[in-house]
Design a protein around this motif. Structure first.
Motif, PDB file in Angstrom:
ATOM      1  N   ASP A  97       0.840  -1.197   0.000  1.00  0.00           N
ATOM      2  CA  ASP A  97       0.000   0.000   0.000  1.00  0.00           C
ATOM      3  C   ASP A  97       0.871   1.240   0.000  1.00  0.00           C
ATOM      4  OD1 ASP A  97      -2.181  -1.595   0.091  1.00  0.00           O
ATOM      5  OD2 ASP A  97      -2.855  -1.014   2.096  1.00  0.00           O
ATOM      6  N   ASP A  99       0.252   3.940   1.589  1.00  0.00           N
ATOM      7  CA  ASP A  99       0.138   4.756   2.811  1.00  0.00           C
ATOM      8  C   ASP A  99       1.076   4.256   3.911  1.00  0.00           C
ATOM      9  OD1 ASP A  99      -1.061   2.410   3.450  1.00  0.00           O
ATOM     10  OD2 ASP A  99      -3.073   3.216   3.738  1.00  0.00           O
ATOM     11  N   GLN A 101       1.196   1.568   5.479  1.00  0.00           N
ATOM     12  CA  GLN A 101       0.648   0.699   6.531  1.00  0.00           C
ATOM     13  C   GLN A 101       1.325  -0.660   6.471  1.00  0.00           C
ATOM     14  OE1 GLN A 101      -3.763   1.395   5.998  1.00  0.00           O
ATOM     15  NE2 GLN A 101      -3.581   1.385   8.214  1.00  0.00           N
ATOM     16  N   ARG A 203      -1.897   4.642   9.344  1.00  0.00           N
ATOM     17  CA  ARG A 203      -1.829   5.369   8.091  1.00  0.00           C
ATOM     18  C   ARG A 203      -0.959   6.600   8.288  1.00  0.00           C
ATOM     19  NH1 ARG A 203      -4.215   7.093   3.848  1.00  0.00           N
ATOM     20  NH2 ARG A 203      -5.167   5.532   2.515  1.00  0.00           N
TER      21      ARG A 203
HETATM   22 MG    MG Z   1      -4.275   1.810   4.282  1.00  0.00          MG
END
Ligand code: MG
Ligand code: UDP
Length: 310
Positions: A97, A99, A101, A203
């Motif tokens: 991802d 972001d 994470q 996040r």
């Molecule tokens: Mg995420």
């Protein structure tokens, strides 16, 4: 034992991540460079409505090993991942991802396992599910247990954070379905697999783009793509009700002939309501499968690319 300078592609789907996408990519890149991994990035802008695409273009200008493509509209993460896999050229493909994470510090470990041990898929599994609510966790766990019973595909604690060998990606891309489910497909193809637990990070900024409706749709897609058990359930329900109706029918006839048949509409109304709802649920289940067939048979592309850098 695989080659130490094999190309590793890093695929990241990006949707409205303008605030942090540059730092996220730079963070991942630094880890790859520090560990002397021969890399390329494939960043897929899933039709962002903010300036994410301008940011990706800037990244691609800075480093020719950063490829980016933009989808013509928001096709969803699953389609964006397909686009990323199709555009990647590496011997190993890491999906994460954008972001952060999925902790990028684990990528060198993923690559090491893939290189040194005879493993084709290194899967990140969630050691704990981050800040997800107890309700969310309960739903997710219940759903994965159900899916496992129906399909024997084990997705409990699975995530989209994975390293896939080129052969695995080719196998996944050879599947013709138009509505895809990355986790399900990557589990269905098999191959030698290794699980690596990781802690889901917060996040970096912003909020999750998965609404309850989207998650429910994903759940329906994954069941209707991998299991026909609900259809069999309808047949079983039909059988059970058939046997029940024989018993009830005989009883009713006998009482009628003996002259003491049931009076009043209560029983009739209750039976009608009960049978009516069961028929509607059964039709609904069949409808879900029909909907799948309808979408698949149209044969539309999974995504459309409108812009490309490098
Ligand atoms: Mg995420
Ligand atoms: N994403 C995407 N298309 C979408 C929604 C999300 O490409 O329609 C990307 C998003 O940019 C992120 C990843 O998918 O890189 C996971 O999304 P998010 O963080 O919103 O989901 P969560 O972490 O809550 O599962």
């Amino acid at each position: 034992m695989r080659n130490t300078d094999s190309l590793v592609s890093v695929v990241m789907p990006v949707y409205n991540e303008e605030k942090h996408i540059i730092t996220s990519v730079e963070t991942v890149k630094k880890i790859l460079v520090d560990n002397k991994i021969n890399y390329e990035f494939v960043l897929v802008d899933d039709g962002s409505k903010d300036s994410s695409w301008e940011k990706l273009t800037e990244l691609s200008k800075r480093d020719e090993k950063i490829k980016s493509v933009r989808l013509s509209r928001n096709f969803g993460k699953e389609a964006a991942l397909c686009a990323g896999l199709t555009e990647s050229t590496g011997e190993a493909i890491v999906v994460l991802d954008s972001d952060l994470q999925h902790p990028p510090e684990l990528i060198p470990e993923f690559v090491r396992i893939w290189r040194d041990e005879d493993v084709d898929v290194v899967e990140g599994v969630k050691a704990d599910r981050g800040k997800e609510s107890a309700f969310h966790r309960l739903c997710a766990n219940g759903f994965y247990k159900l899916l496992y019973r129906l399909t024997e595909i084990d997705l409990l604690n699975a995530s989209d954070f994975k390293l896939l060998d080129r052969n695995v990606v080719e196998a996944m891309l050879s599947m013709p379905e138009k509505i895809t489910f990355f986790r399900g497909m990557s589990a269905w193809v098999g191959f030698e697999r290794r699980k690596v637990p990781f802690e889901v990070q917060d996040r970096v900024e912003g909020s999750s783009k998965w609404s309850f409706k989207r998650l429910l749709n994903l759940a329906i897609t994954s069941i209707t793509s991998y299991a026909s058990a609900p259809l069999k359930l309808i047949i079983w329900l039909g059988f059970i009700m058939f046997i029940g109706s024989i018993v009830l029918g005989i009883q009713t006839l006998v009482r009628y002939l003996l002259g003491n048949a049931l009076e009043g509409f209560t029983t009739v109304i209750l039976l009608l309501l009960f049978i009516g709802s069961i028929i509607m649920v059964a039709l609904g289940i069949i409808g879900l499968y029909l909907e799948r067939i309808y979408h698949e048979i149209k044969g539309r592309p999974r995504y459309i690319i409108s812009r490309r850098n490098n």
